[in-house]
Design a protein around this motif. Sequence first.
Motif, short mmCIF file in Angstrom:
data_model
loop_
_atom_site.label_atom_id
_atom_site.label_comp_id
_atom_site.label_asym_id
_atom_site.label_seq_id
_atom_site.Cartn_x
_atom_site.Cartn_y
_atom_site.Cartn_z
N PHE A 135 86.98 15.44 1.79
CA PHE A 135 86.35 16.69 1.39
C PHE A 135 87.19 17.48 0.38
O PHE A 135 86.92 18.64 0.11
N LEU A 136 88.20 16.86 -0.20
CA LEU A 136 89.06 17.53 -1.17
C LEU A 136 88.30 17.82 -2.46
O LEU A 136 87.72 16.91 -3.06
N GLY A 137 88.30 19.08 -2.88
CA GLY A 137 87.61 19.47 -4.11
C GLY A 137 88.04 20.85 -4.55
O GLY A 137 88.94 21.46 -3.96
N TRP A 138 87.38 21.40 -5.56
CA TRP A 138 87.80 22.68 -6.12
C TRP A 138 86.61 23.42 -6.71
O TRP A 138 85.57 22.84 -7.00
N ALA A 196 78.90 25.91 -3.08
CA ALA A 196 77.88 25.18 -3.84
C ALA A 196 78.48 24.59 -5.11
O ALA A 196 78.17 23.46 -5.50
N GLY A 197 79.37 25.35 -5.75
CA GLY A 197 80.05 24.83 -6.93
C GLY A 197 81.06 23.75 -6.58
O GLY A 197 81.20 22.75 -7.30
N TYR A 198 81.78 23.96 -5.48
CA TYR A 198 82.75 22.95 -5.00
C TYR A 198 82.07 21.62 -4.75
O TYR A 198 82.65 20.55 -5.03
N ARG A 199 80.85 21.66 -4.27
CA ARG A 199 80.11 20.43 -3.99
C ARG A 199 80.07 19.52 -5.21
O ARG A 199 80.11 18.29 -5.09
N GLN A 200 80.01 20.10 -6.42
CA GLN A 200 79.93 19.29 -7.63
C GLN A 200 81.24 18.55 -7.92
O GLN A 200 81.23 17.59 -8.71
N ARG A 225 80.14 11.75 -0.87
CA ARG A 225 80.68 12.89 -0.12
C ARG A 225 79.76 14.11 -0.23
O ARG A 225 79.70 14.94 0.68
N ARG A 226 79.07 14.23 -1.38
CA ARG A 226 78.09 15.32 -1.49
C ARG A 226 76.99 15.15 -0.44
O ARG A 226 76.56 16.12 0.19
N ARG A 227 76.53 13.94 -0.28
CA ARG A 227 75.48 13.69 0.71
C ARG A 227 75.97 14.05 2.11
O ARG A 227 75.25 14.66 2.91
N LEU A 228 77.22 13.69 2.42
CA LEU A 228 77.79 14.04 3.72
C LEU A 228 77.92 15.55 3.86
O LEU A 228 77.55 16.12 4.89
N PHE A 229 78.42 16.22 2.83
CA PHE A 229 78.57 17.68 2.87
C PHE A 229 77.22 18.36 3.09
O PHE A 229 77.12 19.36 3.81
N ASP A 230 76.18 17.83 2.48
CA ASP A 230 74.84 18.43 2.60
C ASP A 230 74.29 18.35 4.01
O ASP A 230 73.33 19.06 4.34
N ALA A 231 74.89 17.53 4.86
CA ALA A 231 74.42 17.42 6.25
C ALA A 231 74.90 18.57 7.11
O ALA A 231 74.49 18.70 8.28
#
Length: 466
Positions: A356-359, A261-265, A271-277
């Motif tokens: 989807f690269l994030g931290w 959930a934090g990574y999403r930010q 990409r957040r919208r895609l991840f939420d799917a």
Amino acid sequence: MTPPIDRTPAARAAAGKAAREQAPLDGHAEFAPAADRPDPVALLRAQEDDRVPELLPIRHERMAVSPFAFYRAAAVTMANDLAAAPSTGLISRLCGDAHLLNFGVYASPERRLVFDLNDFDESYPGPWEWDVKRLVASLALAGRENGFKRSRRAAVVQAAARHYREAMREFAGMRELDVWYARADVDELRERLSGQRGRRIDAAGAKARTRNSLQAYHKLTVLDGDRRRLASDPPLLVPIAELMPGVARKLLEDQIRELLAGYRQSLADDRRRLFDAFDFVDLARKVVGVGSVGTRCWVVLLTGRDDGDPLLLQVKEAGPSVLEGRVGAVPVPDWDSDGRRVVSGQRILQAASDIFLGWHSADGIDGQHRDFYVRQLRDWKGGADLASMDPEGLLTYGRLCGWTLARAHARGGDRIAIAAYLGSSERFDKALVPFAEAYADQTEADYAAFTAAASGRRAISVTPIS
């Protein structure tokens, strides 16, 4: 007031040429271990203090396969050695571990297959030549492992260094946007190469395209009733249900969900919208690489519209870079975590990065505050088959790595200053040949010390590195 820095091309080129006074081109040929050189085994063991203890035998066994395998895990020893040598003082964002197997192919967001650096765990600002020296030493070791004569190894190393130098001179004359858009497109490479080399590129590209999320999904999951779950292949892949009992399992699962959930930010809005799917399905601990074994790494299975629409994410622990504290007084961004440091390095140095690269960071995992970065587990990814390379194949691959590393440094450093430092002669290229051989000698000595220290350990059987 502090006068403004002269950023004209002429001033930048002058700074590059001036750097030859403190680090002459011919001086790069030299390598001699410092009199107070730390014990390499002790340096490597110190890295293991906070790793998962039951996974360390896998790390040791993988490192013991060969001097080259040992070298893959020994970035910390080389960082110490390079820190003791004269430096150009020309700073770039570094990969930090630019050996030849940390280059490979993967899919760009536009679904083109590109060749680039693919490991940024050690990324950090530092002297640009550190990455180049790590690359050429790996080429010398690879040549030795494949039984190539010294003259053949020299040709490979010199070709890689020359392509780095010539590419950097080309990038120095380009506009900023042209540098940023430059990349090694595999389809274009195949068209430029003829005969056997072109066929090899074509075969590598075709193989990489099969290594996608669906292939990983079918390989790493099993059908459990009417739903798929992550498979069990201990100790390399262990589902959370097997790893720990009920209460502890629920706690870790909640921690990973919170981390995601934090990574999403850290993702862009689209990409957040895609991840939420996608919805969370399962979680497993995975062993990856050689040097990374023992760090906390998780595979997260998510699905979209149904079980035939999977997303596999790798959540990997990010510790301090081995370059930190060894590169001297260099400007360092104000990162709030090592996960962000890794992602920042990847986004700067790669021509195109995973969507989807994030931290994010998490508290309480194994009782500590830990940093992580997240990316797709597999998206058309492929690497070199070192064992199958003949001298001509390694030479071609080394050239491609040299060009790619120059393109990365052109984005992460001052390409005009570096190009001016290198000049148009072959002095730098030729100097790296004896350096690469000398460092290969040192690595073989360190490997012997490591295997001697590990000889009393109980070996375990592991599957090949993936």
